[in-house]
Every structure is written in C-alpha cells, then in structure tokens.
Design a protein around this motif. Structure first.
Motif, PDB file in Angstrom:
ATOM      1  N   TRP A 192       0.811  -1.003   0.062  1.00 42.16           N
ATOM      2  CA  TRP A 192      -0.062   0.095  -0.050  1.00 42.16           C
ATOM      3  C   TRP A 192       0.891   1.373  -0.008  1.00 42.16           C
ATOM      4  N   THR A 193       0.369   2.069  -0.734  1.00 43.80           N
ATOM      5  CA  THR A 193       0.951   3.683  -0.751  1.00 43.80           C
ATOM      6  C   THR A 193      -0.223   4.318  -0.154  1.00 43.80           C
ATOM      7  N   PHE A 194      -0.194   5.290   1.121  1.00 44.16           N
ATOM      8  CA  PHE A 194      -1.139   6.143   1.357  1.00 44.16           C
ATOM      9  C   PHE A 194      -1.028   7.289   0.668  1.00 44.16           C
ATOM     10  N   GLY A 195      -2.308   7.826   0.486  1.00 41.92           N
ATOM     11  CA  GLY A 195      -2.257   9.091   0.158  1.00 41.92           C
ATOM     12  C   GLY A 195      -3.149   9.974   1.373  1.00 41.92           C
ATOM     13  N   PHE A 196      -2.390  10.860   1.548  1.00 42.06           N
ATOM     14  CA  PHE A 196      -3.356  11.770   2.773  1.00 42.06           C
ATOM     15  C   PHE A 196      -3.641  12.961   1.989  1.00 42.06           C
ATOM     16  N   CYS A 197      -4.860  13.553   2.216  1.00 43.93           N
ATOM     17  CA  CYS A 197      -5.346  14.640   1.509  1.00 43.93           C
ATOM     18  C   CYS A 197      -6.047  15.806   2.406  1.00 43.93           C
ATOM     19  N   ARG A 198      -5.811  17.046   1.832  1.00 43.80           N
ATOM     20  CA  ARG A 198      -6.264  18.009   2.721  1.00 43.80           C
ATOM     21  C   ARG A 198      -6.821  18.992   1.938  1.00 43.80           C
ATOM     22  N   HIS A 199      -8.320  19.215   2.016  1.00 41.88           N
ATOM     23  CA  HIS A 199      -8.738  20.095   1.251  1.00 41.88           C
ATOM     24  C   HIS A 199      -9.383  21.348   2.334  1.00 41.88           C
ATOM     25  N   ASP A 200      -9.205  22.566   1.682  1.00 44.34           N
ATOM     26  CA  ASP A 200      -9.387  23.707   2.715  1.00 44.34           C
ATOM     27  C   ASP A 200     -10.378  24.599   1.598  1.00 44.34           C
ATOM     28  N   PRO A 201     -11.511  24.955   2.177  1.00 45.94           N
ATOM     29  CA  PRO A 201     -12.406  25.825   1.628  1.00 45.94           C
ATOM     30  C   PRO A 201     -11.772  26.967   1.129  1.00 45.94           C
ATOM     31  N   LYS A 202     -10.908  27.619   1.891  1.00 41.34           N
ATOM     32  CA  LYS A 202     -10.112  28.872   1.412  1.00 41.34           C
ATOM     33  C   LYS A 202      -9.043  28.587   0.323  1.00 41.34           C
ATOM     34  N   SER A 203      -8.788  27.322  -0.098  1.00 39.19           N
ATOM     35  CA  SER A 203      -7.593  27.033  -0.635  1.00 39.19           C
ATOM     36  C   SER A 203      -8.115  26.534  -2.079  1.00 39.19           C
ATOM     37  N   GLU A 204      -7.396  27.075  -3.402  1.00 41.95           N
ATOM     38  CA  GLU A 204      -7.951  26.606  -4.343  1.00 41.95           C
ATOM     39  C   GLU A 204      -7.730  25.161  -4.882  1.00 41.95           C
ATOM     40  N   THR A 205      -6.630  24.735  -4.152  1.00 42.74           N
ATOM     41  CA  THR A 205      -6.010  23.285  -4.501  1.00 42.74           C
ATOM     42  C   THR A 205      -6.068  22.172  -3.216  1.00 42.74           C
ATOM     43  N   ALA A 206      -5.862  21.147  -3.546  1.00 42.24           N
ATOM     44  CA  ALA A 206      -6.045  20.114  -2.491  1.00 42.24           C
ATOM     45  C   ALA A 206      -4.449  19.790  -2.286  1.00 42.24           C
ATOM     46  N   LEU A 207      -4.016  19.666  -1.071  1.00 39.97           N
ATOM     47  CA  LEU A 207      -2.703  19.104  -0.719  1.00 39.97           C
ATOM     48  C   LEU A 207      -2.751  17.628  -0.370  1.00 39.97           C
ATOM     49  N   VAL A 208      -1.710  17.011  -1.079  1.00 39.96           N
ATOM     50  CA  VAL A 208      -1.515  15.282  -1.006  1.00 39.96           C
ATOM     51  C   VAL A 208      -0.389  15.143  -0.669  1.00 39.96           C
ATOM     52  N   VAL A 209      -0.231  14.143   0.455  1.00 37.95           N
ATOM     53  CA  VAL A 209       0.980  13.646   0.508  1.00 37.95           C
ATOM     54  C   VAL A 209       1.130  12.247   0.355  1.00 37.95           C
ATOM     55  N   LEU A 210       1.929  11.666  -0.535  1.00 39.84           N
ATOM     56  CA  LEU A 210       2.000   9.983  -0.658  1.00 39.84           C
ATOM     57  C   LEU A 210       3.334   9.689   0.331  1.00 39.84           C
ATOM     58  N   THR A 211       2.954   8.463   0.730  1.00 38.23           N
ATOM     59  CA  THR A 211       3.778   7.821   1.832  1.00 38.23           C
ATOM     60  C   THR A 211       3.686   6.244   1.849  1.00 38.23           C
ATOM     61  N   TYR A 212       4.425   5.775   2.384  1.00 38.08           N
ATOM     62  CA  TYR A 212       4.223   4.314   2.577  1.00 38.08           C
ATOM     63  C   TYR A 212       4.001   4.225   3.971  1.00 38.08           C
ATOM     64  N   LEU A 213       4.018   5.201   5.018  1.00 44.32           N
ATOM     65  CA  LEU A 213       3.821   4.874   6.230  1.00 44.32           C
ATOM     66  C   LEU A 213       2.194   5.122   6.891  1.00 44.32           C
ATOM     67  N   PRO A 214       1.715   4.168   7.453  1.00 43.31           N
ATOM     68  CA  PRO A 214       0.118   4.554   7.678  1.00 43.31           C
ATOM     69  C   PRO A 214       0.043   5.235   8.823  1.00 43.31           C
ATOM     70  N   TRP A 215       0.482   6.318   9.062  1.00 47.19           N
ATOM     71  CA  TRP A 215       0.615   7.307  10.364  1.00 47.19           C
ATOM     72  C   TRP A 215      -0.329   8.469  10.305  1.00 47.19           C
ATOM     73  N   HIS A 216      -1.512   8.051  10.315  1.00 52.17           N
ATOM     74  CA  HIS A 216      -2.680   9.077   9.798  1.00 52.17           C
ATOM     75  C   HIS A 216      -2.524  10.442  10.755  1.00 52.17           C
ATOM     76  N   GLN A 217      -2.626  10.237  11.821  1.00 47.77           N
ATOM     77  CA  GLN A 217      -2.427  11.360  12.733  1.00 47.77           C
ATOM     78  C   GLN A 217      -1.272  12.327  12.374  1.00 47.77           C
ATOM     79  N   ALA A 218      -0.146  11.512  12.186  1.00 44.93           N
ATOM     80  CA  ALA A 218       1.087  12.348  11.929  1.00 44.93           C
ATOM     81  C   ALA A 218       1.050  13.236  10.404  1.00 44.93           C
ATOM     82  N   PHE A 219       0.552  12.475   9.544  1.00 46.18           N
ATOM     83  CA  PHE A 219       0.366  13.056   8.192  1.00 46.18           C
ATOM     84  C   PHE A 219      -0.818  14.137   8.025  1.00 46.18           C
ATOM     85  N   TYR A 220      -1.849  14.056   8.920  1.00 44.24           N
ATOM     86  CA  TYR A 220      -2.754  15.187   8.867  1.00 44.24           C
ATOM     87  C   TYR A 220      -2.293  16.596   9.471  1.00 44.24           C
ATOM     88  N   LYS A 221      -1.487  16.151  10.433  1.00 43.16           N
ATOM     89  CA  LYS A 221      -0.637  17.212  11.165  1.00 43.16           C
ATOM     90  C   LYS A 221       0.550  17.688  10.125  1.00 43.16           C
TER      91      LYS A 221
END
Lengths: 203, 805
Positions: free
Chosen positions: B75-104
């Motif tokens: 698995w490759t994890f993609g963590f995604c952040r959508h901000d209504p104030k932002s035009e774009t989405a931020l995505v981080v691809l990682t092999y680590l399933p560290w959800h809390q860490a990546f949201y941070k």
C-alpha cells in the motif's frame, strides 16, 4: 455504466509471469481502463462484444499481484462466471502448478463456472509443454483448452469470444450461476443463498 | 507475504503534490510536486482522481486518506487536505500508515503555503524528506521557518491498539457506526465479503474503512482495499472478488445496485447495514455474546476498549492456533490445521473449518509463524490477550518455545539473526515464575473471590470487577476526552486570539513553547508554528464537532464522571479551555501515563497529562503516551508549573481526598476507587501474563486480570494503593527505590535482571513512575496523610510476593 444485455465476469488465475495481464491487455487493447492494477490492486478490463446481436459486457478481472497468496481461497472465486487458468508453455513449473490451482477452483468455485485452460506464449521457441499434454490435461478436467500468444495476438480474440458465446448460451438456458440480480446457489460451502430483494436491513 | 505495509521505508513521505480541481473542461491535475524526482507515472496519474474523487463542495477543512495498491499488493497511502479557502488540494504520498502524523504534516504544509517567505515550504519539505526516520516510539522532528519552528511527531510503536479519542479513524468510526453495526461489519470481513462503506463525507468514509481494517487486527484485509473510490473507478464495484471499498455517496448513486450483486453496504451517515448474509449469527455464539457485552459497556470503550473488545473476540476465535503449533527442534515452527480444529470447542469448529480457507486467516498464520521463526516470540497485543485468555496453554507453549529457541541457539544456526535486539524484553523473563507463582495467586484469588462475594459494598465491587478489565486505559483517558470536547467547542476566533496570547505568555511559563530546548518532547511544533503565524486562520475542522458529539453522546461514563465531578477545577478547564491555554499546544502527545492516579491526572492541566486533550486529533497518536523523559522534569520545573499534592484526608464517606495545588489554585480532589488497568501492569510484564482460571466466561475473565484491584479491595479502597498494587510487577518503579521490594528481588528469576528494559517496556506502555514518584514525593514532603495506608498496602503486596515463593 452503459447498457448491456449481459454482464459476465471472467477471472484469470495462474502463476505469476504466465502472461495473464498481457492476455487481457491484448484483448481489450487501448480500452478503458488501462492498467489500474498498478494502483488499486486489481486489474480489470471491460469490453463489450456482440454475440448474436446482443450486447455482452465482459469484465475481465486480473489478479494484479494476488499471486502472492500461496493459494487463493474461496472468496476469490465466489462470483466469477468464467475462470481462465493460464500457464506458460515454455515454463514447466507453471504447468506443474495446475493441479494445485484446479484443486482450489474445484473446492471453491461454482460447479457451473466455465473453465478454460490456456497455454500462453506460443510465440516462444523454447516450448516445454507439448500441445497434446495441455489438451489431455484439459480433457481430463472437463475444461476448454486453447493455446494463445498475447504477443502475437493469436487466439486471444477467439478465447474471449468463445467465453462470451458460451456464457450467453448458458444464460439463455438459465444454467448460469448468476450473481447479479437474482442470487442463486453458490457452491461455496457457507455462502448464504439469498435474493437481493430480501436484503435484511439490519440496524 | 501478508503485510501490505512496506518495510524499510526511507522517507517520511514519498511525494507531496498540490492538485488543482477539475473543471468542466479539464480533469484535476498536479500543479506542483516535491520531490521532482518522484516519478511513478501510474501513481501520479491516479493522484488527481483520488484527490477529487467526485465533484464536491467544500465548506470545512477535510482530511482524508486514500490507498493505492501496487502490483506486489503493498500500500501507498495518500493523505489529502481540502481547505475551503484554498484553490487546491494538498496530497502527501507515503508508505507509512501514520494517519495522525500526516494530517498534522498537511496542516503544517498548509500554514507554510501562506508563508510570506516563499522558500519556506520547499525548505521544509526538503528537510522532512531527507530526515532519517527514528526508531518506533521516538521523535521525528524537523525545524523550519529559519529554525524558529519545529515540526515533530512521534513514530508510532508497533503493536499498538487504536484508541479513542487519540486515533482519529477509530473515533470517527465509533462515532458514526454503532456497536451492533460494527459487529456486523466485523463478521462480514471475517467472511471476506464484498463490502461497501458509503458516506457523504470523505473524512468519515476513509476513516471508517481504515478503522474497520484496524479492528480485525491481528488479521489484515488481503483483498481489494480502496478507502475512497473515485468516480472514474466505479467499475471496481463489480469486482467478483472480496473488497472493502469506501464509496462516496455521489459515486454510489451512479451504480445500479443489481449490477453489484451480493454486497454488504454500510451507510456511515445513516448508521445502517444492508447485508444479504447472516455472518454475524454464524460466528460462534459465545464469542458474539461476550463481544456484545463488552461493547455495551460504553464507559469502557474509551481508550482502546473498542479495539480490545474486538481483539478479544479474535482471541476467542483464533487464539487457539497456538495449541496447534508444532515445535520440532532444528526445524521451523509449523502449524497443524487438524490439530487446530480438534483443539477447539465443538461449537466453534464449523466456523473455524471455514476460517481455515480464508485469506486473512492464512495470512495471519503465516505472519505468526514468521514472528516465531524469527525469534520474536509472542509479543504483540494479540498474544498478550491470548495469554490472558488461556494461561495453561500459554505457559506450556512458552516453555516449548523456549526450549525450541534454545535449541536453535545452541545449534548456532543463523536462525535468529537479531533475536536479541528484536525480542521484546518481556520475552526474557522467566516462564517459571508464572508457573510456580500462578498457583499461589490462584488460590489467593479464590479466597479473594469468596471475600468479594460477601462484601456488601457492591459499589466498589463493581468498580473493581467491571472496569479494570474492560477499560484499562479508558479510565485514565476518559477525563481527557471529556475535557477535550470542551476545548474543541471553542470557535476559531478564540483559537486565534489565544494563539497569540500564547506567544506573549511564553515568558512567564517555565516551558516556553518557543524554546524547544526547554521542552522535554514537543511534537507539537505545528501548533507552535500556527501560533507563530498570526493572521493565519485555523478554520474549524469538521471532526471537532464530530468528536464533541461523540463525547457528549457517548460519554455517560460513571467512572469518569465520578472522578471529575468533585473537581472544582473542572471549571477551570472550561475557562482555560485547551485552546486558550497555550502551553498545552506546546506539549507533545506523550500524555501522562494512563496509570496516573486520577488526582495527578486532573491536576496537571499545565503539564504533560493534559496536552493530549488539547491538541487537535491530528496531533494525538494512537500510541500509548510516551512518558516524559526523566531528564526534562527537574524538580524546579515540576514545582514551578505542575500541580502537586499538598495535603490529604478523607471525606465524610471515607473516600480519600487530596489537596492539589498548582500555581494558581488549590483544589480538593476526591478520588474514585481505583480503576487501574491490570492490563497495563500485565503488559509491563508481557511475558508473564497469568491466566488463573481457564474459563472463558467473560464474567470470570474480568476480575482475574485485576489482581491489582484485588489488592485495593483488600485495602478497602485506598486510592493510591492501586499504584501499590502494581509494585510486584513494576519492578523498575522508581517510587520504590526507597524501599526495595525485596520479595521480588529474591524471587527474581531473571525478571529483574534487566531493569532498563523493564523500564523501557513500562514506558512503552505509558507507565512512567518517575513522574509519579515526583508527585508522590512532593505529596509526602507535604505531610500527606493518605500515604500511611499506602505503606500498608505495600506490605501486603510484598507479602503477596512471598506467596509466590
């Protein structure tokens, strides 16, 4: 999803490297969706063909790495209409594994599932398994047999068209293990028999 | 084979992408990425699809995760952040399933994208990318903003059960889906069905799917796993093989239901499950009943209560694999299927026969055999529970395994290359102790049980019998959650203001958040960075409301309330709610050990104990809190900032009462009877888990594990005695450096040989007695009455150890 009269699910199995993916790619070449297997863990190709003026949608599912399983268990075969068991005619071990694959298929797949044995890579010079050996094996196990070359596109179209025709015939004679709409008996030992109309709403 | 998580990961993340949303004319596309060298065309092609799985309106910040599976099924994890104030989405691809860490991490990136200095983001990404990963449990930290700010997260430890509310996914799942539906899904997964989760919210969707998979630990879903399915891949729903797919509501609408065939559908918004199967009822009834029972006890479900309830169900179902292990000196450990079935109760056999044919079970067995053959022993949470479940088998098994490993060693095979390094310290402790000691305890327990039956004081009885086993970690965690909810109700504006206050208030604080050196451990750099970036609005995150709902709706937890109610300072919490107490943001999620005596817990709002609540869920790891490093908490610091006990006595009904002071207030604390987790304690001795009784009845199951609460009963509810109850097992407890538990020492059997390791292990389970000892000592120096009984307890616990001999 577009309209179609029949939807058939075909699953490919066989050792890694026998060319399953190439086989499907060849058949569905350039068609949707190319190579998702690399990203979602399952590779599937969809091709709509016409059989007797009816639209038949073939969904061909490739294991996309499921070979990592020492054995693929029941759940994998649960709702396929046809199974294509592939070996490489230039690689004896892939043929030697066939009984193992078959055992699992017999154990887990529907008894009515259509089974096809395919010897792939007939373009190769270094053949190790004579055609007759493959034929013999298929006959003993009540399977269709075909030798193909994904590379040369030999017999690939024929393979899938044959499957489509056969499944349609089965469907017409109501002899098809149907997984859609009306779920009928699946030979899996514990599979519940049910009708999707009576889905119990459990809350 | 089984694991789908990659090993030997080199980088914290593989690639960061910023994705532009699709327009009617054009599909979503990646506008920039880091590093440029990342070049997996298939993955990069997929990212925009997963970042915008369908056309959606964004009104709040959404974090969600998606999963890509490569040809090796990793698995490759993609963590995604959508901000209504932002035009774009931020995505981080990682092999680590560290959800809390990546949201941070994503939040941090979002802040940096607003930075006036445009190089900031690039530099930060570069530094994070190039920074080597620390060992589990250690801090991963990177400074940025010209060294002014720090991003730090703790690398999650192995074998950690997800807990509520620290684990965001589980919290979301538990919040959205009730226990009976969770059980239905659990059963469907054990039967390897084709399973669809659906929701209108991507956050909820991906969290529920991830969490459903977490809950079948130690098994791991082996089939198609797509936490968020983009519209473009809708045909995947027709796959004939098992799958677990999160399908956004919008996407699911586009599918003809009858095309999908037999499928289990969980609607996470409506909390409904549709299934054509009867999988739950096909599981062995005793397993279901005890699972139901555990999940009914809501108060016990905070912390890792939910995870543990399911883990226990799996122990009941498949823990018996251990009896079917075949140890042949000089050969690898093997598993005997027939023996496995035969050794199980007749009622379970049909299911288990079935189970043998499942991919997840095969994966499980292979993974266990691999662990054993590597010399890792039985060291994870599953085995610990299994030991607890069946003590007899465990000790015999351990004996066998010991003999087997010693043979292997003698033969000098390179069999375990790194046994010594890898093995859980607990492995080294002697089996003999358990075997010999167990009997004594058993009879002691019997005596105790009869005493308990006579005991009219049912209140305490219940407390002891129910809570410790069911919610070992929840008791200490609960107040945490409660207060946290208060914090999150604070609107954005307040946050901002307070963040600024935070800055100005630094100077008066003993640990200034901006001078990391004085911080023991501070994975919260993000928050600091936020506060460093005035003007950047931190909008409301949807999850907060969710969590608040959860906590309000579900936290009717008597034990928690009891410990909270008498506390005057609870009001302080309201006013100085987490967000308005800057220090909290400065503290890492190495919260006070769950074993903390309630008083300590409650009254260290300015110290390590509370930061957990005060962080956004992103900041909180599911890992058990890491105690603060010893060096960091000097006496000065302690007295300077933390609360400490200044006196004590008894209330009219005999409950111990403590006076706890911090810099600003003095509070009266009434302590509830100890609901201290025996599990904790046992974990600390992971290898020597004692199962005194072999019944599988959950009722009996509970008290057996709580010999510490037994102790406290005998002490007639002396709160701190609970801590004493741990003495026999927590050998490295610095609290008792002063009076060495001699019985234990003599009894050693190697247990005490490596106190360092023991200590580490304790830390691993969140127990740091150093910290406690300080508060004890401070209490003691202040002439603290309740310590009299403490000493009495100690004597008794020692005498209990004498029995072991």
């Amino acid at each position: 999803m577009e309209d179609f009269k029949f939807l058939f699910k075909v699953v490919l199995v066989g050792n890694a490297g026998v060319g399953k993916t190439c086989l499907v790619r060849r058949f569905t070449q350039g068609l949707f969706p190319p190579g998702q297997g690399a990203t979602i863990g399952v590779d599937f190709m969809i091709k709509t063909v016409e059989v007797e003026n009816e639209k038949v949608k073939l969904q061909i599912w490739d294991t996309a790495g499921q070979e990592r399983f020492r054995s693929i268990t029941q759940s994998y075969y649960r709702s396929a209409h046809a199974l294509i068991l592939v070996y490489d005619i230039s690689c004896q071990p892939t043929f030697d594994c066939l009984p193992d694959w078959l055992r699992e298929i017999e154990e887990y797949a529907s008894s009515k599932v259509l089974r096809i044995l395919v010897g792939n890579k007939i373009d190769r010079e270094d053949r190790e398994i004579p055609t007759v050996v493959g034929e013999d094996f298929a006959a003993r196990h009540n399977m269709y047999f075909l030798e193909t070359s994904a590379k040369e596109a030999e017999n690939v179209e024929k393979l899938f068209m044959k499957i489509a025709e056969d499944l349609m015939q089965q469907a017409r004679s109501k002899d098809l293990p149907r997984y859609d709409s009306i779920t009928t008996n699946i030979s899996g030992r514990t599979s519940s028999i049910s009708d999707s109309n009576c889905c119990s709403k459990l809350t | 084979m089984g694991s789908r998580i990659r090993e030997n990961v080199k980088h914290f993340f593989e690639c960061f992408c910023e994705v532009v949303p699709p327009t009617p004319e054009k599909e979503a596309w990646i506008i920039q990425q880091y590093p440029d060298t990342y070049n997996d065309p298939e993955v990069l092609k997929s990212v925009p699809k997963f970042a915008y799985p369908y056309k959606f309106e964004n009104t709040v910040i959404q974090h969600y995760s998606f999963v890509l599976t490569n040809i090796e099924s990793k698995w490759t994890f993609g963590f995604c952040r959508h901000d209504p104030k932002s035009e774009t989405a931020l995505v981080v691809l990682t092999y680590l399933p560290w959800h809390q860490a990546f949201y941070k991490f994503l939040d941090n990136i979002a802040v940096l994208t607003q930075s006036p200095r445009s190089e900031d983001l690039g530099e930060f990404l570069k530094d994070v990318y190039n920074k080597a990963l620390p060992p589990p449990g250690k801090l991963f930290e990177v400074t940025f903003n010209m060294g002014e700010s720090r991003f730090a997260i703790e690398r999650p430890k192995q074998f950690q059960l997800p807990s509520i509310p620290e684990n965001r996914n589980l919290t979301e799942y538990y919040n959205a889906v009730d226990a009976s539906n969770m059980m239905l899904i659990f059963a469907s997964m054990l039967y390897e069905r084709r399973i669809i989760f659906t929701s209108k919210k991507l956050t909820r969707l991906s969290a529920c799917v991830q969490s459903a998979n977490d809950i079948i630990y130690p098994m791991l879903w082996q089939h198609i796993f797509i936490p968020v399915l983009p519209m473009a891949l809708i045909d995947c729903l027709l796959a004939p093989m098992p799958f677990l797919i999160g399908v956004p509501d919008e996407v699911l609408k586009k599918v003809h239901r009858h095309d999908i065939g037999d499928v289990v559908i969980l609607d996470a918004d409506a909390n409904t499950v549709e299934t054509p199967f009867d999988d739950l009822n096909n599981l062995p009834q005793d397993v279901i009943n005890s699972l139901k029972k555990q999940l009914k006890n809501r108060s016990a479900l905070l912390g890792d209560g939910v995870s543990r309830a399911f883990l226990r169900a799996l122990v009941q179902l498949i823990g018996g694999y251990r009896e079917a292990l075949h140890f042949q000196p000089g050969e690898k450990v093997t598993f005997d299927k027939d023996k496995f079935i035969d050794s199980r109760p007749v009622t379970s056999q049909p299911f288990l026969k079935q189970m043998l044919h499942l991919q997840i079970f095969q994966q499980f067995i292979e993974e266990r055999l691999e662990m054993l053959n590597l010399g890792l022993g039985f060291s994870d949470e599953f085995e610990i529970e299994a030991c607890r479940y069946s003590e007899k088998t465990s000790s015999r098994l351990k004996q066998q395994y010991r003999e087997w490993t010693s043979t292997m060693k003698k033969e000098g095979t390179a069999f375990f290359k790194s046994v010594k390094e890898k093995a859980n310290p607990a492995m080294k402790s002697a089996v003999k102790t358990v075997k010999d000691g167990g009997k004594g305890v058993k009879s002691a327990y019997k005596g105790l049980r009869s005493k308990l039956k006579e005991n009219p004081n049912s209140q305490q009885l219940q407390n002891g019998l129910d809570s410790p086993s069911d919610k070992p970690r929840s008791a200490p965690n609960s107040p945490t959650g409660k207060r946290r909810s208060l914090g999150f109700s604070v609107p954005t504006a307040t946050y901002r203001k307070d963040s600024l206050n935070f800055k100005s208030s630094n100077s008066e604080r003993p640990y200034s958040p901006l001078t990391p050196i004085s911080q023991p451990l501070s994975p919260d750099a993000l928050d600091r960075s936020r506060s460093n970036t005035p003007g950047i609005d931190i909008p409301r995150i949807d999850l907060m409301t969710e969590m608040q709902d959860l906590l309000q709706l579900r936290l009717e937890t008597p034990p928690v309330d009891r410990s909270l109610k008498p506390v005057r300072s609870l009001e302080n919490f309201k006013h100085t709610s987490p967000l308005s107490s800057p220090e909290h943001w400065a503290f890492p999620s190495r919260s006070g050990a769950p074993l903390t005596v309630p008083a300590t817990k409650l009254f260290l709002p300015k110290s390590q104990d509370t930061q957990n609540l005060l962080q956004s869920p992103d900041d909180v790891f599911s890992s058990p809190p890491v105690p603060p490093p010893r060096a960091s908490s000097t006496e000065n610091e302690f007295f300077g900032s933390a609360s400490f006990v200044v006196g004590g006595g008894r209330s009219e009904n005999g409950d111990p009462v403590f006076l706890v002071a911090n810099r600003h207030t003095v509070d009266v604390v009434k302590l509830s009877p100890p609901t201290i987790s025996p599990r904790r304690k046992k974990d600390s001795m992971a290898e020597d888990l004692i199962r005194l009784d072999s019944t599988s009845d959950i009722d009996d199951f509970d008290p057996l594990k709580s010999d510490d609460s037994k102790n406290s009963f005998l002490q007639n509810s002396l709160e701190f005695s609970a801590t004493d109850g741990h003495v026999p097992l927590c050998l490295s407890n610095p609290l008792y450096n002063y009076h060495e538990p001699q019985g234990v020492q003599q009894n050693g059997n190697g247990i005490t040989k490596d106190t360092k390791n023991d200590h580490d292990l304790l830390q691993e389970y969140g127990l740091d007695f150093n910290h406690f000892s300080r508060s004890f000592i401070s209490g003691r120096s202040a002439n603290f009455d309740p310590f009299q009984p403490t000493n009495a307890t100690k004597v008794s616990s020692q005498s209990q150890w004498t029995k072991f001999e």
